[in-house]
Design a protein around this motif. Structure first.
Motif, short mmCIF file in Angstrom:
data_model
loop_
_atom_site.label_atom_id
_atom_site.label_comp_id
_atom_site.label_asym_id
_atom_site.label_seq_id
_atom_site.Cartn_x
_atom_site.Cartn_y
_atom_site.Cartn_z
N THR B 212 1.04 -1.07 0.14
CA THR B 212 0.03 0.06 0.08
C THR B 212 0.94 1.21 -0.01
O THR B 212 1.97 1.17 0.27
N THR B 238 -1.76 2.13 -7.74
CA THR B 238 -1.90 2.38 -6.32
C THR B 238 -1.49 3.88 -5.84
O THR B 238 -2.40 4.30 -5.08
N GLU B 351 -2.88 2.90 8.74
CA GLU B 351 -2.74 1.26 8.66
C GLU B 351 -1.71 0.92 9.79
O GLU B 351 -2.01 -0.50 10.29
#
Lengths: 198, 464
Positions: B212, B238, B351
């Motif tokens: 990510t 991404t 995250e």
């Protein structure tokens, strides 16, 4: 900010044979709160130099009157870590004009060149020779000749040359800085900027 | 001629080359914070020059800010003075300023990407070595000193010799419990803290392709810890998905055009690097550091190496272990700890909080642990609340603080006391980094979570 011009420096040296000396050791973060460039030399190597109660640590080299001079000789990978220019300021303000090591971290090296401290990178063998010479005679003198790009142990004549780009060398010899240069080509910069996507 | 991603971005920003000297290098975006900018502004005043492109500089307060009671005046007079200097300078020179309390305030390397200021192909600097973070977007981003901050303010350029190029390829499948932080700490342990000096790194391989943007930022952030000036990853879908719609990102037709350009930002197949390192993802286990530089890291199941197994001087190595209160051949698992810090420009994103919460969910914070959970920005803080992560943390006995750099460098009150052990998701375990005498163990958010709930170093894989 103006700095002392650098030509030939002859001085005894202070040895610090520790590897990976990071800029947090050179000047801890809690001493970065000033808004002016003043007094950083007092806190150079603060936590190695002083106890928690601000009394000097007798075994640290800067507190040992045997060693003095305008040259600091450090271990490999000197100046790693944070980009804080305060580290270079502290070195300069304390009175050092050159740092010798077998390897420098990039940002620290650049910061030194920008404020008038000459980083002199020597071979690991020559660094060892210098440490031994200082150990044998703490008053032994080194000569750093910037125009010739040489560093010499005066007692024995042992010598090595060091690298520096011609532009930076000229700046240090004359006390010029990059901003003077950049200001003079502002027109070119603006024309360049107009062509960029963002 | 074939070019690397780094060449493409660098070469397109060289205003002129100086013979036997550096390149005059144009900077697209400049971030400033309260610690490394005041003296640069003083320099401008002394020279009587203006900021050339105020719209290219962005100010945020982060290094000094308290992480509790941000609505009250800052107690530390010196910190308050620096914060005010930033605000005054920004106002005087027409620079956007996200100060303490502003909804967009946060750590400079978190808010830049969050607001689309960070873009592929851009050149980005800040008076902070972790500016390398922004390389995750395919930008050339690196830390500079205060003299250079002044250069950028007054001329939008710095003078830099072009670094050499290194590519680090990590391919294969990461094991469960191994994340971006572990990948980075593993690479640094391989290269040492000086192995990347003189280089700009490109991270390549399927491990990064599958990561990510938050993960890529963690990896690029730590590039400086191997000595490299910065690290970058080629932009891909991404990257574009992350950026689309963000405040400063291009919009409409400009967006379409930008994406077209960004797709060209990749290393040509036959481009040559000065150095290349290949790593097998399967070799990496959850990492922990045991010494006083980020290169002193090992897998959590390993023993501390003996002096004869490590590169470098024995004296320096022994000094480092003595500072940490550790011994050669010690086992890491089971070592008692006192503090846990989740946050920083390395691991202060959403995250990271998700990963931490996954481990502490249904468990309780150990009584012997003081935990500081500090989001990287107000945006992250809001997301933590929205996603229900705050409820999980509260239930487990944790408190969420307010955004800032906090205990990563302990310029505010978040200081780890002398002799205490902190498992920290930040980036540096230098002596005294988290407070005079503090002992830092760098790790991932899940390693920190495992330590927080067990009160000692624990293999996080046992808690899934």
């Amino acid at each position: 900010m103006a700095y002392d011009k650098f030509n030939i420096l002859t001085s005894s040296a202070v040895p610090l044979p520790i590897e990976n000396v990071d800029t947090d050791q050179i000047i801890p973060a809690r001493f970065l709160k000033a808004t002016k460039r003043e007094g950083f030399g007092d806190n150079l190597f603060r936590d190695w130099r002083y106890n928690g109660d601000d009394t000097p640590k007798a075994d640290f080299v800067l507190n040992n009157p045997t060693y003095s001079g305008k040259i600091l000789v450090g271990g490999k990978n000197f100046g790693s870590g944070s980009s804080r220019e305060h580290a270079a300021w502290a070195v300069y303000d304390y009175g050092f004009r050159a740092v010798v090591s077998s390897f420098f971290a990039d940002i620290f090296k650049g910061n030194c060149l920008n404020i008038g401290v000459l980083p002199v990178q020597v071979s690991p063998e020559f660094a060892e020779t210098i440490f031994k010479a200082i150990e044998a005679d703490p008053k032994t003198e080194l000569e750093i000749n910037l125009p010739n790009q040489t560093i010499t142990l005066l007692a024995t004549g042992q010598q090595e040359s060091f690298a520096i780009n011609g532009y930076k060398k000229n700046n240090m010899i004359n006390g010029f800085d990059d901003i003077d240069y950049l200001q003079n080509i502002k027109g070119d910069i603006q024309a360049f900027a107009d062509k960029l996507p963002y | 001629m074939s070019k690397t991603l780094f060449d493409k971005v660098w070469d397109s920003h060289v205003v002129r080359k100086i013979e036997d000297g550096p390149d005059v290098f144009f900077i697209d975006r400049h971030f400033i914070h309260e610690v490394t900018s005041p003296v640069a502004f003083l320099g401008l005043k002394e020279r009587g020059v203006k900021v050339l492109y105020p719209e290219r500089t962005f100010a945020t307060a982060d290094h000094n800010t308290p992480t509790i009671n941000q609505h009250l005046p800052v107690q530390d007079a010196l910190s308050a003075n620096q914060l005010k200097a930033l605000e005054d300078n920004a106002t005087e020179y027409g620079i956007s300023h996200w100060g303490l309390g502003h909804q967009k305030n946060g750590i400079v390397h978190v808010v830049g990407p969050e607001n689309g200021i960070t873009l592929p192909g851009a050149t980005i600097v800040c008076g902070d070595s972790h500016t390398s973070t922004h390389g995750a977007f395919g930008a050339i981003a690196f830390g500079i000193g205060t003299s250079e901050v002044e250069m950028v303010l007054s001329t939008q350029c710095i003078m830099q010799p072009k670094p050499k190029k290194m590519r680090i390829n990590v391919n294969g499948q990461l094991s469960k419990g191994v994340g971006p932080k572990d990948v980075a700490l593993y690479i640094i342990a391989q290269l040492t803290t000086s192995g990347g000096t003189g280089y700009f790194v490109e991270y390549a391989g399927d491990v990064f392709e599958n990561m990510t943007m938050e993960g890529r930022m963690t990896v690029c952030n730590l590039s400086i810890e191997m000595g490299a000036r910065g690290g970058m990853i080629a932009p891909d879908q991404t990257t574009f998905d992350f950026l689309e719609g963000r405040l400063y990102a291009p919009k409409g037709e400009a967006w379409t055009k930008a994406v077209e350009y960004w797709k060209t930002l990749k290393t040509d197949p036959d481009a040559v690097f000065d150095a290349e390192l290949n790593i097998n993802a399967a070799d990496i286990e959850p990492m922990i550091t045991y010494g006083t530089n980020p290169g002193m890291g090992i897998g959590i199941s390993k023993h501390i190496p003996s002096a004869d197994q490590v590169e470098g001087g024995e004296e320096t190595y022994k000094k480092s272990l003595a500072y940490m209160g550790f011994h050669e051949d010690d086992v890491m698992i089971g070592k008692p700890i006192d503090y846990v810090f989740l946050g920083s420009c390395t691991n202060g994103r959403i995250e990271d909080f998700r990963a931490f919460a996954e481990i502490v969910k249904g468990r309780k914070k150990a009584d012997n642990v003081t935990a500081w959970l500090v989001p990287g920005s107000h945006v992250v803080e809001a997301q933590i609340k929205e996603e229900g992560i705050l409820d999980i943390l509260t239930e487990a006995g944790f408190v969420l603080r307010q955004p800032g750099c906090s205990a990563c460098l302990a310029m505010n009150d978040d200081k780890v006391p002398a002799g205490k052990y902190a498992v920290s998701t930040s980036n540096r375990n230098f002596e005294g980094r988290q407070g005079p005498g503090s002992r830092t163990l760098l790790a991932s958010p899940i390693m920190a979570a495992a330590a927080a709930v067990t009160g000692k170093l624990t293999d996080p894989r046992e808690l899934f």
